[in-house]
Write a protein that holds these residues in place. Structure first.
Motif, PDB file in Angstrom:
ATOM      1  N   ALA A  46      -1.736  -4.028   4.987  1.00 22.06           N
ATOM      2  CA  ALA A  46      -0.564  -3.447   5.638  1.00 22.06           C
ATOM      3  C   ALA A  46      -0.745  -1.956   5.907  1.00 22.06           C
ATOM      4  N   LEU A  47      -1.511  -1.301   5.062  1.00 23.13           N
ATOM      5  CA  LEU A  47      -1.751   0.142   5.225  1.00 23.13           C
ATOM      6  C   LEU A  47      -2.935   0.448   6.140  1.00 23.13           C
ATOM      7  N   GLY A  48      -3.580  -0.608   6.661  1.00 21.28           N
ATOM      8  CA  GLY A  48      -4.641  -0.398   7.635  1.00 21.28           C
ATOM      9  C   GLY A  48      -6.063  -0.510   7.129  1.00 21.28           C
ATOM     10  N   ALA A  49      -6.247  -1.030   5.932  1.00 25.78           N
ATOM     11  CA  ALA A  49      -7.608  -1.209   5.425  1.00 25.78           C
ATOM     12  C   ALA A  49      -8.363  -2.195   6.323  1.00 25.78           C
ATOM     13  N   PRO A  50      -9.642  -1.953   6.562  1.00 24.40           N
ATOM     14  CA  PRO A  50     -10.413  -2.825   7.460  1.00 24.40           C
ATOM     15  C   PRO A  50     -10.899  -4.107   6.777  1.00 24.40           C
ATOM     16  N   LEU A  51      -9.963  -4.868   6.264  1.00 21.68           N
ATOM     17  CA  LEU A  51     -10.278  -6.094   5.529  1.00 21.68           C
ATOM     18  C   LEU A  51      -9.740  -7.340   6.227  1.00 21.68           C
ATOM     19  N   GLY A  52      -9.388  -7.201   7.483  1.00 18.13           N
ATOM     20  CA  GLY A  52      -8.746  -8.282   8.215  1.00 18.13           C
ATOM     21  C   GLY A  52      -9.554  -9.553   8.320  1.00 18.13           C
ATOM     22  N   ARG A  53     -10.861  -9.475   8.161  1.00 15.57           N
ATOM     23  CA  ARG A  53     -11.674 -10.692   8.260  1.00 15.57           C
ATOM     24  C   ARG A  53     -11.377 -11.677   7.131  1.00 15.57           C
ATOM     25  N   PHE A  54     -10.712 -11.207   6.069  1.00 15.49           N
ATOM     26  CA  PHE A  54     -10.380 -12.064   4.927  1.00 15.49           C
ATOM     27  C   PHE A  54      -8.986 -12.680   5.016  1.00 15.49           C
ATOM     28  N   ALA A  55      -8.235 -12.381   6.078  1.00 10.35           N
ATOM     29  CA  ALA A  55      -6.840 -12.832   6.131  1.00 10.35           C
ATOM     30  C   ALA A  55      -6.385 -13.049   7.564  1.00 10.35           C
ATOM     31  N   TRP A  56      -5.310 -13.798   7.690  1.00  7.77           N
ATOM     32  CA  TRP A  56      -4.634 -14.009   8.972  1.00  7.77           C
ATOM     33  C   TRP A  56      -5.579 -14.524  10.051  1.00  7.77           C
ATOM     34  N   GLY A  57      -6.500 -15.389   9.680  1.00  6.16           N
ATOM     35  CA  GLY A  57      -7.429 -15.972  10.642  1.00  6.16           C
ATOM     36  C   GLY A  57      -8.680 -15.151  10.874  1.00  6.16           C
ATOM     37  N   GLY A  58      -8.722 -13.956  10.328  1.00  8.03           N
ATOM     38  CA  GLY A  58      -9.911 -13.127  10.401  1.00  8.03           C
ATOM     39  C   GLY A  58     -10.223 -12.550  11.766  1.00  8.03           C
ATOM     40  N   ALA A  59      -9.287 -12.612  12.693  1.00  8.30           N
ATOM     41  CA  ALA A  59      -9.551 -12.154  14.063  1.00  8.30           C
ATOM     42  C   ALA A  59      -9.539 -10.638  14.216  1.00  8.30           C
ATOM     43  N   HIS A  60      -8.979  -9.935  13.256  1.00 10.02           N
ATOM     44  CA  HIS A  60      -8.837  -8.481  13.380  1.00 10.02           C
ATOM     45  C   HIS A  60      -9.472  -7.780  12.189  1.00 10.02           C
ATOM     46  N   ARG A  61     -10.263  -6.763  12.472  1.00 11.60           N
ATOM     47  CA  ARG A  61     -10.824  -5.944  11.387  1.00 11.60           C
ATOM     48  C   ARG A  61      -9.685  -5.179  10.713  1.00 11.60           C
ATOM     49  N   VAL A  62      -8.883  -4.513  11.513  1.00 12.61           N
ATOM     50  CA  VAL A  62      -7.665  -3.837  11.057  1.00 12.61           C
ATOM     51  C   VAL A  62      -6.500  -4.588  11.695  1.00 12.61           C
ATOM     52  N   LEU A  63      -5.538  -4.963  10.886  1.00 15.71           N
ATOM     53  CA  LEU A  63      -4.442  -5.788  11.380  1.00 15.71           C
ATOM     54  C   LEU A  63      -3.553  -5.042  12.365  1.00 15.71           C
ATOM     55  N   PRO A  64      -3.088  -5.749  13.403  1.00 10.73           N
ATOM     56  CA  PRO A  64      -2.074  -5.166  14.285  1.00 10.73           C
ATOM     57  C   PRO A  64      -0.728  -5.114  13.557  1.00 10.73           C
ATOM     58  N   ALA A  65       0.220  -4.424  14.140  1.00  8.29           N
ATOM     59  CA  ALA A  65       1.516  -4.175  13.488  1.00  8.29           C
ATOM     60  C   ALA A  65       2.202  -5.461  13.043  1.00  8.29           C
ATOM     61  N   ARG A  66       2.206  -6.501  13.870  1.00 10.82           N
ATOM     62  CA  ARG A  66       2.931  -7.731  13.517  1.00 10.82           C
ATOM     63  C   ARG A  66       2.323  -8.395  12.287  1.00 10.82           C
ATOM     64  N   LEU A  67       1.009  -8.342  12.147  1.00 12.84           N
ATOM     65  CA  LEU A  67       0.380  -8.931  10.970  1.00 12.84           C
ATOM     66  C   LEU A  67       0.525  -8.030   9.748  1.00 12.84           C
ATOM     67  N   ARG A  68       0.636  -6.732   9.968  1.00 13.57           N
ATOM     68  CA  ARG A  68       0.920  -5.832   8.838  1.00 13.57           C
ATOM     69  C   ARG A  68       2.287  -6.145   8.238  1.00 13.57           C
ATOM     70  N   VAL A  69       3.245  -6.438   9.111  1.00 18.06           N
ATOM     71  CA  VAL A  69       4.571  -6.857   8.638  1.00 18.06           C
ATOM     72  C   VAL A  69       4.441  -8.176   7.879  1.00 18.06           C
ATOM     73  N   GLY A  70       3.625  -9.077   8.385  1.00 21.37           N
ATOM     74  CA  GLY A  70       3.382 -10.335   7.692  1.00 21.37           C
ATOM     75  C   GLY A  70       2.807 -10.117   6.301  1.00 21.37           C
ATOM     76  N   SER A  71       1.917  -9.139   6.169  1.00 20.83           N
ATOM     77  CA  SER A  71       1.353  -8.821   4.857  1.00 20.83           C
ATOM     78  C   SER A  71       2.428  -8.305   3.912  1.00 20.83           C
ATOM     79  N   LEU A  72       3.347  -7.500   4.418  1.00 19.35           N
ATOM     80  CA  LEU A  72       4.438  -7.005   3.577  1.00 19.35           C
ATOM     81  C   LEU A  72       5.357  -8.155   3.151  1.00 19.35           C
ATOM     82  N   ILE A  73       5.599  -9.079   4.057  1.00 26.58           N
ATOM     83  CA  ILE A  73       6.407 -10.248   3.711  1.00 26.58           C
ATOM     84  C   ILE A  73       5.694 -11.088   2.649  1.00 26.58           C
ATOM     85  N   ALA A  74       4.373 -11.219   2.782  1.00 24.81           N
ATOM     86  CA  ALA A  74       3.596 -11.970   1.787  1.00 24.81           C
ATOM     87  C   ALA A  74       3.751 -11.362   0.397  1.00 24.81           C
TER      88      ALA A  74
END
Length: 124
Positions: free
Chosen positions: A23-51
């Motif tokens: 959610a804070l922008g760490a480049p770990l997106g390959r491990f979550a949310w389908g792995g399509a983003h190195r750094v998550l876009p805003a909508r997936l960052r919100v999803g991480s906060l909800i998680a």
């Protein structure tokens, strides 16, 4: 069962830290949310906060079900833990079919362990 609830809570806490990093922008997106983003876009960052909120609720339900805290009526923790178990069971194949190899190899076993621990807690 208290040991399973504690183990579940610790693992959820670690995942919450991971989701916060995402959610804070760490480049770990390959491990979550389908792995399509190195750094998550805003909508997936919100999803991480909800998680994180979901993990916290499950941890509190687990601790309550194990008798380590008394926060909700027993029927709520019983039903809640079965819902958590189902949530994690559904997560196993979803992580297993991820396009991201990193997510498949890392998160599938993690979610399987979460499912097992939540089952142990739910069984009481």
């Amino acid at each position: 069962m208290p040991a399973a609830a504690i183990a579940l809570t610790v693992l959820l806490g670690l995942l919450a830290v991971f989701q916060l990093a995402l959610a804070l922008g760490a480049p770990l997106g390959r491990f979550a949310w389908g792995g399509a983003h190195r750094v998550l876009p805003a909508r997936l960052r919100v999803g991480s906060l909800i998680a994180i909120v979901i993990y916290a609720v499950i941890a509190l339900l687990a601790l309550d079900r194990a008798g380590l805290v008394d926060l909700v009526p027993e029927p709520v923790s019983v039903v809640g833990m079965w819902v958590a178990f189902a949530y994690f069971v559904v997560g196993i194949p979803l992580n297993a079919i991820s396009r991201s190899r990193a997510e498949r190899l890392t998160m599938t076993p993690v979610v399987a362990v979460l499912a097992l621990l939540s089952l142990l807690v739910a069984l009481g």
